[in-house]
Write a protein that holds these residues in place. Sequence first.
Motif, short mmCIF file in Angstrom:
data_model
loop_
_atom_site.label_atom_id
_atom_site.label_comp_id
_atom_site.label_asym_id
_atom_site.label_seq_id
_atom_site.Cartn_x
_atom_site.Cartn_y
_atom_site.Cartn_z
N GLU A 73 -36.21 35.41 -81.98
CA GLU A 73 -36.05 35.22 -80.38
C GLU A 73 -34.47 36.03 -80.20
N TYR A 74 -34.64 36.98 -79.18
CA TYR A 74 -33.52 37.64 -78.97
C TYR A 74 -33.12 37.49 -77.43
N LYS A 75 -32.02 37.34 -76.92
CA LYS A 75 -31.52 37.47 -75.68
C LYS A 75 -31.23 39.06 -75.24
N GLY A 76 -31.95 39.55 -74.46
CA GLY A 76 -31.98 40.92 -74.09
C GLY A 76 -30.80 41.07 -73.05
N ILE A 77 -29.99 42.00 -73.40
CA ILE A 77 -28.92 42.55 -72.56
C ILE A 77 -28.86 44.07 -72.14
N ASN A 78 -29.02 44.43 -70.82
CA ASN A 78 -29.24 45.69 -70.62
C ASN A 78 -27.55 46.70 -70.62
N ILE A 113 -29.55 44.41 -77.49
CA ILE A 113 -28.99 45.48 -76.37
C ILE A 113 -30.24 46.36 -76.09
N LEU A 114 -30.58 46.35 -74.69
CA LEU A 114 -31.67 47.26 -74.45
C LEU A 114 -31.14 48.34 -73.35
N GLY A 115 -32.02 49.30 -73.30
CA GLY A 115 -31.52 50.51 -72.68
C GLY A 115 -31.67 50.81 -71.14
N LYS A 116 -32.00 49.82 -70.24
CA LYS A 116 -32.01 49.82 -68.79
C LYS A 116 -30.60 50.30 -68.38
N GLY A 117 -30.32 51.16 -67.28
CA GLY A 117 -29.03 51.48 -66.87
C GLY A 117 -28.62 52.36 -67.47
N THR A 118 -27.22 52.98 -66.93
CA THR A 118 -26.71 54.10 -67.53
C THR A 118 -25.33 53.46 -68.04
N LEU A 119 -24.73 54.00 -69.14
CA LEU A 119 -23.46 53.52 -69.85
C LEU A 119 -22.56 54.89 -69.82
N THR A 120 -21.31 54.63 -68.98
CA THR A 120 -20.47 55.92 -69.12
C THR A 120 -18.98 55.61 -69.76
N ALA A 121 -19.15 54.16 -70.24
CA ALA A 121 -17.81 53.69 -70.84
C ALA A 121 -18.02 53.95 -72.17
N LEU A 123 -17.41 52.75 -75.61
CA LEU A 123 -17.61 51.31 -76.11
C LEU A 123 -17.96 51.23 -77.56
N GLU A 124 -17.44 50.06 -78.26
CA GLU A 124 -17.86 49.55 -79.54
C GLU A 124 -18.64 48.54 -79.21
N VAL A 125 -19.78 48.58 -79.68
CA VAL A 125 -20.84 47.15 -79.20
C VAL A 125 -21.23 46.61 -80.55
N CYS A 126 -21.00 45.44 -80.49
CA CYS A 126 -21.46 44.64 -81.62
C CYS A 126 -22.69 43.68 -81.23
N ALA A 127 -23.85 43.74 -81.78
CA ALA A 127 -24.75 42.87 -81.62
C ALA A 127 -25.81 42.72 -82.69
N HIS A 128 -26.99 42.00 -82.56
CA HIS A 128 -27.75 41.54 -84.03
C HIS A 128 -28.83 42.74 -83.92
N ALA A 129 -29.39 43.29 -82.69
CA ALA A 129 -30.20 44.34 -82.57
C ALA A 129 -30.12 45.31 -81.36
N PHE A 130 -30.58 46.51 -81.46
CA PHE A 130 -30.38 47.62 -80.31
C PHE A 130 -31.76 48.09 -80.37
N SER A 131 -32.06 48.50 -79.02
CA SER A 131 -33.35 49.45 -78.96
C SER A 131 -32.81 50.74 -79.16
N LYS A 132 -33.83 51.69 -79.49
CA LYS A 132 -33.54 53.10 -79.90
C LYS A 132 -32.77 53.76 -78.55
N THR A 133 -33.34 53.50 -77.44
CA THR A 133 -32.59 54.26 -76.04
C THR A 133 -31.19 53.55 -75.79
N ALA A 134 -31.09 52.52 -76.26
CA ALA A 134 -29.76 51.79 -75.72
C ALA A 134 -28.79 52.24 -76.93
N GLU A 135 -29.24 52.40 -78.24
CA GLU A 135 -28.52 52.98 -79.46
C GLU A 135 -27.90 54.40 -78.94
N ALA A 136 -28.90 55.28 -78.56
CA ALA A 136 -28.77 56.57 -78.38
C ALA A 136 -27.91 56.82 -77.20
N ALA A 137 -27.77 56.01 -75.95
CA ALA A 137 -27.16 55.81 -75.10
C ALA A 137 -25.59 55.57 -75.31
#
Length: 148
Positions: A73-78, A113-121, A123-137
């Motif tokens: 079970e993951y907690k999703g953060i966009n 980490i999920l891919g909803k929204g845009t990221l302009t900063a 950042l170095e992001v540390c998490a247990h899992a990433f969606s493909k869209t989030a990782e690409a963004a």
Amino acid sequence: MDLSNLKPAEGSTKTRKRIGRGPGSGLGGTSTRGHKGAKSRSGYKRKIGFEGGQMPLQRRVPKFGFKNINRVEYKGINLEALQALADSQKLEKIDIDTLVAAGFISANQLVKILGKGTLTAKLEVCAHAFSKTAEAAIVAAGGTVVKL
């Protein structure tokens, strides 16, 4: 008035109904249990869910689904939440401790980490899992992805 003549108020007490004390009492014989049947017998105890021999509800209703014991079970953060956090606190690195301090998760939750929204900063992001869209963004914004 003293202790020898104290008594309860009129009508506040009732005498106990003494059942099963012979025919003269009017409450002998079946002792208010009616005639025959399981409820009239000594030692009777109704089983939970017993419906008098009719097929009980918990056996009439079919079983449904199953519980996967290996589920993670993951907690999703966009991304939009990460962007807002980076803007408000002027961060370059977002890890589990940062998210706990910001109140997004509790200390023992796993994060995806999920891919909803845009990221302009950047950042170095540390998490247990990433969606493909989030990782690409994150990589497209010039940041790095660290999987725990």
